[in-house]
Design a protein around this motif. Structure first.
Motif, PDB file in Angstrom:
ATOM      1  N   HIS A 118       0.837  -1.206   0.000  1.00 53.66           N
ATOM      2  CA  HIS A 118       0.000   0.000   0.000  1.00 53.66           C
ATOM      3  C   HIS A 118       0.874   1.259   0.000  1.00 53.66           C
ATOM      4  CE1 HIS A 118      -4.206  -0.982  -0.010  1.00 53.66           C
ATOM      5  NE2 HIS A 118      -4.130  -1.799   1.006  1.00 53.66           N
ATOM      6  N   GLY A 142      -9.177  -1.103   5.755  1.00 54.80           N
ATOM      7  CA  GLY A 142     -10.232  -1.732   6.537  1.00 54.80           C
ATOM      8  C   GLY A 142      -9.667  -2.562   7.684  1.00 54.80           C
ATOM      9  N   GLY A 143      -8.417  -2.977   7.556  1.00 59.89           N
ATOM     10  CA  GLY A 143      -7.828  -3.839   8.582  1.00 59.89           C
ATOM     11  C   GLY A 143      -6.711  -3.172   9.372  1.00 59.89           C
ATOM     12  N   GLU A 169     -12.496   0.332   9.167  1.00 59.82           N
ATOM     13  CA  GLU A 169     -13.467  -0.463   9.921  1.00 59.82           C
ATOM     14  C   GLU A 169     -14.432   0.485  10.651  1.00 59.82           C
ATOM     15  OE1 GLU A 169     -11.186  -2.837  12.585  1.00 59.82           O
ATOM     16  OE2 GLU A 169     -12.908  -3.966  13.333  1.00 59.82           O
ATOM     17  N   PHE A 171     -15.253   3.531   9.704  1.00 65.98           N
ATOM     18  CA  PHE A 171     -16.163   4.048   8.667  1.00 65.98           C
ATOM     19  C   PHE A 171     -17.261   3.018   8.392  1.00 65.98           C
ATOM     20  CE2 PHE A 171     -13.131   7.386   7.388  1.00 65.98           C
ATOM     21  CZ  PHE A 171     -13.980   8.368   6.914  1.00 65.98           C
ATOM     22  N   PRO A 183     -18.839  -1.915   1.714  1.00 67.47           N
ATOM     23  CA  PRO A 183     -18.108  -1.063   2.645  1.00 67.47           C
ATOM     24  C   PRO A 183     -18.689   0.351   2.631  1.00 67.47           C
ATOM     25  CG  PRO A 183     -16.863  -1.295   0.602  1.00 67.47           C
ATOM     26  CD  PRO A 183     -18.150  -2.048   0.411  1.00 67.47           C
ATOM     27  N   GLY A 185     -17.422   3.251   3.709  1.00 68.12           N
ATOM     28  CA  GLY A 185     -16.523   4.411   3.566  1.00 68.12           C
ATOM     29  C   GLY A 185     -16.822   5.278   2.343  1.00 68.12           C
ATOM     30  N   PRO A 186     -16.873   4.679   1.134  1.00 69.94           N
ATOM     31  CA  PRO A 186     -17.098   5.515  -0.060  1.00 69.94           C
ATOM     32  C   PRO A 186     -18.448   6.245  -0.015  1.00 69.94           C
ATOM     33  CG  PRO A 186     -16.323   3.324  -0.680  1.00 69.94           C
ATOM     34  CD  PRO A 186     -16.560   3.278   0.797  1.00 69.94           C
ATOM     35  N   ASP A 189     -18.353   9.187   2.395  1.00 68.09           N
ATOM     36  CA  ASP A 189     -17.594  10.244   1.717  1.00 68.09           C
ATOM     37  C   ASP A 189     -18.505  11.019   0.758  1.00 68.09           C
ATOM     38  OD1 ASP A 189     -15.642  11.766   0.511  1.00 68.09           O
ATOM     39  OD2 ASP A 189     -14.434  10.093  -0.210  1.00 68.09           O
ATOM     40  N   GLY A 275      -3.650   2.850   1.160  1.00 67.39           N
ATOM     41  CA  GLY A 275      -4.768   2.047   1.679  1.00 67.39           C
ATOM     42  C   GLY A 275      -6.094   2.676   1.308  1.00 67.39           C
ATOM     43  N   GLY A 276      -7.159   1.876   1.438  1.00 69.33           N
ATOM     44  CA  GLY A 276      -8.488   2.265   0.955  1.00 69.33           C
ATOM     45  C   GLY A 276      -8.967   3.636   1.385  1.00 69.33           C
ATOM     46  N   VAL A 277      -8.718   4.004   2.643  1.00 66.66           N
ATOM     47  CA  VAL A 277      -9.249   5.277   3.149  1.00 66.66           C
ATOM     48  C   VAL A 277      -8.520   6.480   2.529  1.00 66.66           C
ATOM     49  CG1 VAL A 277      -9.807   6.575   5.269  1.00 66.66           C
ATOM     50  CG2 VAL A 277      -9.970   4.089   5.271  1.00 66.66           C
ATOM     51  N   ALA A 279      -8.601   7.196  -0.317  1.00 65.29           N
ATOM     52  CA  ALA A 279      -9.512   7.706  -1.358  1.00 65.29           C
ATOM     53  C   ALA A 279     -10.409   8.810  -0.805  1.00 65.29           C
ATOM     54  CB  ALA A 279     -10.391   6.568  -1.877  1.00 65.29           C
ATOM     55  N   ASN A 280     -10.443   8.975   0.513  1.00 62.46           N
ATOM     56  CA  ASN A 280     -11.411   9.893   1.131  1.00 62.46           C
ATOM     57  C   ASN A 280     -11.135  11.363   0.804  1.00 62.46           C
ATOM     58  OD1 ASN A 280     -12.234  11.606   3.747  1.00 62.46           O
ATOM     59  ND2 ASN A 280     -13.650   9.915   3.442  1.00 62.46           N
ATOM     60  N   THR A 306      -5.721   3.130  -4.540  1.00 57.20           N
ATOM     61  CA  THR A 306      -5.957   3.345  -3.103  1.00 57.20           C
ATOM     62  C   THR A 306      -6.489   2.068  -2.466  1.00 57.20           C
ATOM     63  OG1 THR A 306      -8.128   4.259  -3.593  1.00 57.20           O
ATOM     64  CG2 THR A 306      -6.364   5.840  -3.220  1.00 57.20           C
ATOM     65  N   THR A 307      -7.638   1.582  -2.930  1.00 59.74           N
ATOM     66  CA  THR A 307      -8.180   0.335  -2.361  1.00 59.74           C
ATOM     67  C   THR A 307      -7.359  -0.846  -2.914  1.00 59.74           C
ATOM     68  OG1 THR A 307      -9.842   0.454  -4.075  1.00 59.74           O
ATOM     69  CG2 THR A 307     -10.537   1.086  -1.887  1.00 59.74           C
TER      70      THR A 307
HETATM   71  O1  KG4 Z   1      -7.143  -1.090   1.433  1.00 59.12           O
HETATM   72  P1  KG4 Z   1      -8.534  -1.614   1.334  1.00 59.12           P
HETATM   73  O2  KG4 Z   1      -9.161  -1.724  -0.031  1.00 59.12           O
HETATM   74  O3  KG4 Z   1      -8.655  -3.032   1.975  1.00 59.12           O
HETATM   75  C1  KG4 Z   1      -7.982  -3.435   3.119  1.00 59.12           C
HETATM   76  O4  KG4 Z   1      -6.765  -3.752   3.016  1.00 59.12           O
HETATM   77  O5  KG4 Z   1      -8.668  -3.377   4.163  1.00 59.12           O
HETATM   78  O6  KG4 Z   1      -9.451  -0.682   2.266  1.00 59.12           O
HETATM   79  C2  KG4 Z   1     -10.835  -0.868   2.361  1.00 59.12           C
HETATM   80  C3  KG4 Z   1     -11.387   0.180   3.319  1.00 59.12           C
HETATM   81  C4  KG4 Z   1     -12.871  -0.042   3.670  1.00 59.12           C
HETATM   82  O7  KG4 Z   1     -13.012   0.041   5.065  1.00 59.12           O
HETATM   83  C5  KG4 Z   1     -13.572   1.111   2.964  1.00 59.12           C
HETATM   84  O8  KG4 Z   1     -14.745   1.539   3.616  1.00 59.12           O
HETATM   85  C6  KG4 Z   1     -12.498   2.169   2.998  1.00 59.12           C
HETATM   86  O9  KG4 Z   1     -11.308   1.488   2.732  1.00 59.12           O
HETATM   87  N1  KG4 Z   1     -12.724   3.235   1.971  1.00 59.12           N
HETATM   88  C7  KG4 Z   1     -13.019   4.506   2.280  1.00 59.12           C
HETATM   89  C8  KG4 Z   1     -13.173   5.198   1.044  1.00 59.12           C
HETATM   90  N2  KG4 Z   1     -12.950   4.296   0.030  1.00 59.12           N
HETATM   91  C9  KG4 Z   1     -12.659   3.099   0.627  1.00 59.12           C
HETATM   92  N3  KG4 Z   1     -13.174   5.111   3.473  1.00 59.12           N
HETATM   93  C10 KG4 Z   1     -13.484   6.426   3.457  1.00 59.12           C
HETATM   94  N4  KG4 Z   1     -13.658   7.150   2.314  1.00 59.12           N
HETATM   95  C11 KG4 Z   1     -13.514   6.581   1.102  1.00 59.12           C
HETATM   96  N5  KG4 Z   1     -13.668   7.294  -0.015  1.00 59.12           N
END
Ligand code: KG4
Ligand code: ZN
Length: 340
Positions: A118, A142-143, A169, A171, A183, A185-186, A189, A275-277, A279-280, A306-307
């Motif tokens: 990441h 998420g983790g 998590e 979110f 999920p 989070g998106p 947002d 990491g996924g967040v 993207a926020n 990002t994710t």
């Molecule tokens: O990195 P990822 O795809 O998977 C893991 O390794 O966990 O992250 C997924 C996490 C989820 O909790 C999702 O809700 C969060 O990333 N996420 C966001 C956004 N896009 C994905 N959280 C907040 N805002 C976003 N735009």
């Protein structure tokens, strides 16, 4: 095709996305992903269903990545795969598939730590500047929620992390409380864009040092929503965008405070997020603002990286390949794999 070119097939299967990418050196030729919709109706990832879905997705996704890249399997130099951390059943599909394909093609396999990937996603070829070392890496998924001093491509030191829930998590759980799909989070947002960030206030847990905490916020949020529904049964519908904006501000402000503390204490002004967040949009805006106030150089990955994705597994494969860091075919999945 130059003789020196290195072709890496990257495979990611640590959670609920099956992904494959082909890289020519540090350049991404293809980046394919199959998201698992099945988990939506359960409000979170069901490990057994995830591993079964990986089994049916992996061959089509890898075939697609090879065909998008216009590459024959015989042209591959190596296969890199996520060894961990992640869900055991999910990781097993990617690791076993990678080793079997590597053996059949008689090419090396390379283990990758998902969280390192990441952060190293920033070294994929693009016209953007690459982060110089050392930098403060922050993984927000998420983790995981980790603060990492990155000394070079492969030497990383965790200085702090969440004591309980990861930010993604938090979110997802807060979203579930107000009826959003996993999920969340998106969607939080998105909805937050129309809302008032200051309408509702939640406490930011105080944690010493570089660690962070999110579970108290989640509980405070749940109590607030339950109490508000008792007074007005339509509270969520009437206030959805403001609720989303307010909880998003709290979760991100908590993170930003820690980033500022870590950057100041460690005297580092290069901030690299992954990491996924990452993207926020509120996180991106906050980092941009802070970069001006604190003279930071901030690196945020492009949205597609990002994710979870396999391009990030491919770039680490490439960085290890050029250093001769291969694994053997006995490599096993490791759900709690730590940073080296
Ligand atoms: O990195 P990822 O795809 O998977 C893991 O390794 O966990 O992250 C997924 C996490 C989820 O909790 C999702 O809700 C969060 O990333 N996420 C966001 C956004 N896009 C994905 N959280 C907040 N805002 C976003 N735009
Ligand atoms: Zn991830």
């Amino acid at each position: 095709m130059s003789k020196e070119d290195i072709y890496i097939l990257g495979i990611e299967s640590s959670c609920d996305d099956t992904a494959a990418a082909v890289l020519k050196n540090d350049e991404v030729l293809s980046n394919c992903i199959s998201n698992q919709e099945i988990h939506k109706k359960y409000g979170g990832v069901v490990p057994e269903l995830a591993s079964r879905a990986h089994l049916s997705n992996i061959i089509p996704v890898v075939s697609q990545a090879l065909s998008d890249a216009k590459i024959n399997p015989e042209m591959l130099s190596a296969i890199s795969f996520t060894k961990g951390p992640g869900l055991m059943g999910s990781l097993l599909v990617g690791t076993e598939f990678s080793k079997a394909l590597g053996l059949s093609l008689n090419i090396p396999v390379i283990e990758v730590n998902h969280m390192q990937a990441h952060l190293l996603v920033h070294y994929i070829k693009s016209d953007k500047k690459k982060p110089k070392f050392p930098f403060l890496g922050i993984t927000v998924s998420g983790g995981h929620t980790q603060f990492v001093i990155v000394h070079n491509h492969l030497e990383m030191e965790i200085i702090g992390e969440t004591l309980d829930d990861a930010i993604g998590e938090a979110f997802d759980k807060c979203g579930k409380i107000i009826g959003l799909d996993y999920p969340a989070g998106p969607e939080i947002d998105n909805l937050a864009k129309e809302g008032d960030f200051n309408k509702f206030n939640f406490p930011i847990p105080k944690v010493e040092g570089f660690n962070i905490s999110y579970s108290g916020t989640k509980t405070a949020f749940m109590n607030f929503i339950n109490n508000s529904i008792q007074k007005d049964s339509k509270f969520i519908e009437r206030n959805k965008v403001d609720i989303c904006a307010s909880i998003q501000k709290n979760l991100i402000d908590n993170l930003i405070l820690k980033i500022e503390y870590a950057a100041k204490t460690k005297n580092i002004n290069r901030i690299v997020i992954g990491g996924g967040v990452s993207a926020n949009s509120y996180l991106k805006d906050s980092l941009e603002l802070k970069s001006k106030q604190n003279n930071w150089e901030v690196f945020i990955p492009p949205l597609s990286y990002t994710t979870d994705n396999a391009a990030m597994i491919g770039i680490v494969g490439y960085l290890k390949y050029i250093r001769g860091l291969f694994s053997n075919y006995n490599s096993i999945a490791s759900p709690r794999l730590a940073f080296k």
